[in-house]
Design a protein around this motif. Structure first.
Motif, PDB file in Angstrom:
ATOM      1  N   GLU A 196     -33.404  40.587  -8.238  1.00  0.00           N
ATOM      2  CA  GLU A 196     -33.849  41.488  -7.166  1.00  0.00           C
ATOM      3  C   GLU A 196     -34.441  42.745  -7.780  1.00  0.00           C
ATOM      4  OE1 GLU A 196     -31.182  42.881  -3.643  1.00  0.00           O
ATOM      5  OE2 GLU A 196     -31.119  44.469  -5.169  1.00  0.00           O
ATOM      6  N   THR A 226     -36.203  46.510  -6.636  1.00  0.00           N
ATOM      7  CA  THR A 226     -36.267  47.437  -5.503  1.00  0.00           C
ATOM      8  C   THR A 226     -37.058  48.667  -5.888  1.00  0.00           C
ATOM      9  OG1 THR A 226     -34.041  46.701  -4.863  1.00  0.00           O
ATOM     10  CG2 THR A 226     -34.892  48.680  -3.781  1.00  0.00           C
ATOM     11  N   LYS A 284     -37.908  45.333  -1.328  1.00  0.00           N
ATOM     12  CA  LYS A 284     -37.287  44.423  -2.273  1.00  0.00           C
ATOM     13  C   LYS A 284     -38.203  43.240  -2.560  1.00  0.00           C
ATOM     14  CE  LYS A 284     -32.478  45.511  -1.173  1.00  0.00           C
ATOM     15  NZ  LYS A 284     -32.238  46.215  -2.451  1.00  0.00           N
ATOM     16  N   PRO A 303     -36.219  39.211   7.293  1.00  0.00           N
ATOM     17  CA  PRO A 303     -36.447  40.436   6.517  1.00  0.00           C
ATOM     18  C   PRO A 303     -35.894  41.671   7.211  1.00  0.00           C
ATOM     19  CG  PRO A 303     -38.442  39.821   7.682  1.00  0.00           C
ATOM     20  CD  PRO A 303     -37.460  38.708   7.922  1.00  0.00           C
ATOM     21  N   ASP A 351     -39.084  43.620   3.103  1.00  0.00           N
ATOM     22  CA  ASP A 351     -38.969  42.452   2.225  1.00  0.00           C
ATOM     23  C   ASP A 351     -40.289  41.693   2.247  1.00  0.00           C
ATOM     24  OD1 ASP A 351     -36.013  42.492   1.537  1.00  0.00           O
ATOM     25  OD2 ASP A 351     -35.906  42.454   3.725  1.00  0.00           O
TER      26      ASP A 351
END
Length: 285
Positions: A112, A114, A120, A151, A204
């Motif tokens: 992941e 960010t 993300k 999302p 997302d």
């Protein structure tokens, strides 16, 4: 409201002349249960591989990171992620098999990344490796983009009179505009009749078949509503953004209206998910 939307949709579309509306991403979705994640300890090999893959994916090809040797196993590299200040923030591990005898080890999981705005980006990776003294030599590496089915999304309302004269072309620019010009829910309830623009912005990224929609309806339940004129244009082809425009009188309307934001992660028979319902008029009725 339908008439107003038809009359103003071309003007609305000029607001978001966002580059890359057709995505070149290919990827999938992992729904399996991880055997470990960054909330607890990983093996030294799994931790080192996940970190090295995350760094290379966000910055560019390299032969080595820390004690991990990539060799010719490069995965993918999207160096714009580093330019937009994405950082490695988490990992989920799905397979962890150490090398045994002449057989290589395997480490498969999801990384992941960010950015400071809360966006993300997820990647699935599958690495095989062998140990060479204190080093980890990757013998094969596959990395693909990963997408969530539901999302995270923010819904904002802006007075049409506050739309900028120049097109918004980047995600940070859009977020800055909404932070400056979006009206708060409490303020919106007090406003009289005027034209508004409704924004649904995902945090997302989505795949090439993803679609976000805003449907306006007198019914609070279900997915149906007037959505024919919704503008959908993902930023850079990957960050879903939907927008609709209409004239409303939030404080004085007699009948409630609702905006229902829905999302379909893939084409075909994929189910559409309801992300949020927002009342637009006749509060307290």
């Amino acid at each position: 409201m339908a008439t107003t939307l038809k009359q103003t949709i071309l003007a609305a579309m000029t607001l978001l002349l966002l580059t890359g509306c057709i995505s070149s991403l290919t990827g999938g979705a992992m729904t399996a249960t991880p055997i470990a994640d960054s909330s607890g300890p990983l093996s030294p090999e799994d931790s080192a591989i996940a970190t090295a893959v995350a760094v290379q994916t966000a910055t560019g090809p390299r032969q080595r990171y820390a004690n991990v040797d990539f060799g010719s196993t490069q995965g993918i590299s999207l160096d714009w992620l580093a330019r937009e200040k994405f950082e490695f923030t988490g990992v989920k591990l799905y397979i962890s098999t150490p090398p045994r005898g002449g057989a290589p080890g395997q480490s498969m999981g999801e990384i992941e990344l960010t950015d400071p705005l809360g966006r993300k980006a997820l990647f699935l990776y599958d690495a095989t490796y062998r140990r060479e003294g204190g080093r980890i030599a990757l013998t094969a590496l596959k990395v693909i983009e990963n997408y969530v089915d539901v999302p995270r999304m923010d819904f904002s309302i802006v007075r049409a009179s506050d739309l900028p004269a120049e097109p918004i072309r980047a995600y940070p620019e859009l977020i800055e505009f909404l932070a400056d010009k979006a009206v708060s829910p409490a303020q919106y309830r007090t406003l009289g009749g005027q034209r508004f623009v409704f924004f649904a912005v995902s945090k997302d990224w989505g795949g090439p078949e993803a679609k976000m929609d805003i449907a306006v309806s007198a019914s609070k339940t279900g997915l149906t509503g007037y959505s024919k004129e919704t503008v959908f244009c993902p930023v850079k082809g990957m960050w879903p953004v939907a927008m609709a425009m209409g004239t409303l009188d939030p404080a004085n309307a007699d009948k409630p209206l609702y905006a229902k934001v829905s999302y379909r992660p893939r084409g075909g028979f994929t189910a559409t998910k309801l992300l949020g319902v927002y009342q637009l008029a006749a509060f307290g009725k």
